[in-house]
Design an enzyme around this catalytic site. Sequence first.
Site, PDB file in Angstrom:
ATOM      1  N   HIS A  86      -3.801  10.787   6.044  1.00 45.78           N
ATOM      2  CA  HIS A  86      -3.442   9.956   4.890  1.00 45.78           C
ATOM      3  C   HIS A  86      -4.573   9.000   4.515  1.00 45.78           C
ATOM      4  O   HIS A  86      -5.184   8.389   5.387  1.00 45.78           O
ATOM      5  CB  HIS A  86      -2.173   9.161   5.201  1.00 45.78           C
ATOM      6  CG  HIS A  86      -1.459   8.678   3.983  1.00 45.78           C
ATOM      7  ND1 HIS A  86      -1.932   7.640   3.205  1.00 45.78           N
ATOM      8  CD2 HIS A  86      -0.310   9.091   3.392  1.00 45.78           C
ATOM      9  CE1 HIS A  86      -1.096   7.435   2.200  1.00 45.78           C
ATOM     10  NE2 HIS A  86      -0.114   8.304   2.284  1.00 45.78           N
ATOM     11  N   PRO A 169     -12.702 -12.200   2.110  1.00 40.28           N
ATOM     12  CA  PRO A 169     -14.146 -11.948   2.069  1.00 40.28           C
ATOM     13  C   PRO A 169     -14.499 -10.635   1.382  1.00 40.28           C
ATOM     14  O   PRO A 169     -13.673  -9.734   1.281  1.00 40.28           O
ATOM     15  CB  PRO A 169     -14.520 -11.897   3.556  1.00 40.28           C
ATOM     16  CG  PRO A 169     -13.280 -11.381   4.225  1.00 40.28           C
ATOM     17  CD  PRO A 169     -12.137 -11.995   3.466  1.00 40.28           C
ATOM     18  N   LEU A 172     -16.020  -6.069   5.264  1.00 33.92           N
ATOM     19  CA  LEU A 172     -14.948  -5.512   6.090  1.00 33.92           C
ATOM     20  C   LEU A 172     -15.206  -5.748   7.565  1.00 33.92           C
ATOM     21  O   LEU A 172     -16.319  -5.558   8.045  1.00 33.92           O
ATOM     22  CB  LEU A 172     -14.816  -4.000   5.869  1.00 33.92           C
ATOM     23  CG  LEU A 172     -14.191  -3.499   4.579  1.00 33.92           C
ATOM     24  CD1 LEU A 172     -14.031  -1.984   4.644  1.00 33.92           C
ATOM     25  CD2 LEU A 172     -12.860  -4.153   4.316  1.00 33.92           C
ATOM     26  N   SER A 174     -13.138  -4.892  11.517  1.00 36.09           N
ATOM     27  CA  SER A 174     -12.496  -3.714  12.111  1.00 36.09           C
ATOM     28  C   SER A 174     -11.054  -3.526  11.649  1.00 36.09           C
ATOM     29  O   SER A 174     -10.482  -2.450  11.823  1.00 36.09           O
ATOM     30  CB  SER A 174     -12.533  -3.810  13.634  1.00 36.09           C
ATOM     31  OG  SER A 174     -11.805  -4.942  14.087  1.00 36.09           O
ATOM     32  N   ALA A 175     -10.451  -4.566  11.037  1.00 35.34           N
ATOM     33  CA  ALA A 175      -9.087  -4.449  10.513  1.00 35.34           C
ATOM     34  C   ALA A 175      -9.056  -3.887   9.103  1.00 35.34           C
ATOM     35  O   ALA A 175      -7.977  -3.616   8.563  1.00 35.34           O
ATOM     36  CB  ALA A 175      -8.387  -5.803  10.540  1.00 35.34           C
ATOM     37  N   GLY A 176     -10.231  -3.709   8.487  1.00 41.32           N
ATOM     38  CA  GLY A 176     -10.278  -3.184   7.138  1.00 41.32           C
ATOM     39  C   GLY A 176      -9.728  -4.159   6.111  1.00 41.32           C
ATOM     40  O   GLY A 176      -9.837  -5.380   6.263  1.00 41.32           O
TER      41      GLY A 176
END
EC number: 2.1.2.5
Length: 301
Positions: A86, A169, A172, A174-176
Site C-alpha cells: 500500500h 518541518p 522527514l 524516520s516517522a515520515g
Amino acid sequence: MPDKEVKIVEAVPNFSEGRDISKIEKIIDSIKNIEGVKILDLNVDPQHNRSVITFTCGIERIIEAGISMIKTAASLIDMEKHSGLHPRFGATDVFPIIPITASMDDCIIASRNLGRLVGSELNIPVYMYSESAMVPERRNLENIRNKNVQYEELKELIKTDKYRPDFGPDSLGSAGAVIIGARPALIAYNIYISTDDIKIGRRIASALRGRDGGLNTLKTLAFYIEARKMVQISMNITDYKKTSIYKIFELLSIECRRYNVYPVESELIGLMPMDALIDVFNYYMKSNITRDKILEYKIFT
C-alpha cells in the site's frame, strides 16, 4: 441541569505496520485510558504491512487521542525499514476524523488543531486533506500520496513548494509524514478475483474507477497478493449513497467476464454504515427493508 450532549466523532487512523502485532497493541494501549474512547475495530494486513484502527470518542478528546497514537507510532515504526504493497507517507499514514453527532465544521477545526500540534510538538510534517485541506489540490488524497509519491520520494519533494507541509518541518525523520483531515464516512471494500495476472487486475480497476469514467465516488487500485496467489481490487467508496456496493460488485463481475475470470471473495476493511448493508440486501432480495426492521437496531436504539 442536564449534561451537555457529547459530540461524538469516529477516527480511522491507518498505521504502516501489519506484521508486528505487538506494535499495534501498544498504539491501541496509548488511548485506552482516555475518557470516552471506544475501540470498535482493528484490521491488520501483513501483505500491505498496514493496520487500520477504528475508534470513537467525544470531539473534546480526539486531539489527545490523536497526539498519543501518532507519538507512539513514531516511536515504534521506522519508515526506513518499512515495505508493503500500500502507498504510504509515514508511521501514522493517514488520520481521518468523521462526524457522528459532531458537525463536519467541528471535525475540520479539531483536525486542523491536531495537525498544528503534531507539527509543533512532535516535529512531524503534516498534510491536511479532504474537508480540512488548506491547499485546494489536497482535498483528494491521491494528489498528496499515491503509488508514485510515497515516503521515499517525499524526502526530496518535501522541499518543493508543491509538497511543502501545512504544519511541521520541511524535512522527514524516520516517522515520515502524516496526512490528517475531516471527511464523510468512507467504505473500504476489497474483492479478490480468480487470476494472478496484475495486468488484468489493473484493467478491471481502471474500468471501475470514477476518475477513469467508471463509478462516481469510487477509488480503486489493483494489487497482487502473494499469500492468496490472487489479484485484489482494493476500493474506497467515498460516498456510498451515490455509489452502492451492489453496483460495484455487478460492474466488477461484468468486467471480469471480459477476461474469463470471476470474483472469488469480498472483504470489508474497518466498519460500514448499516444503511449501506441494507441497500445491498434490498437489491438482491428485491425487498424494501428499512433499519427499523433490524432486531439489533430496535434493541439498542
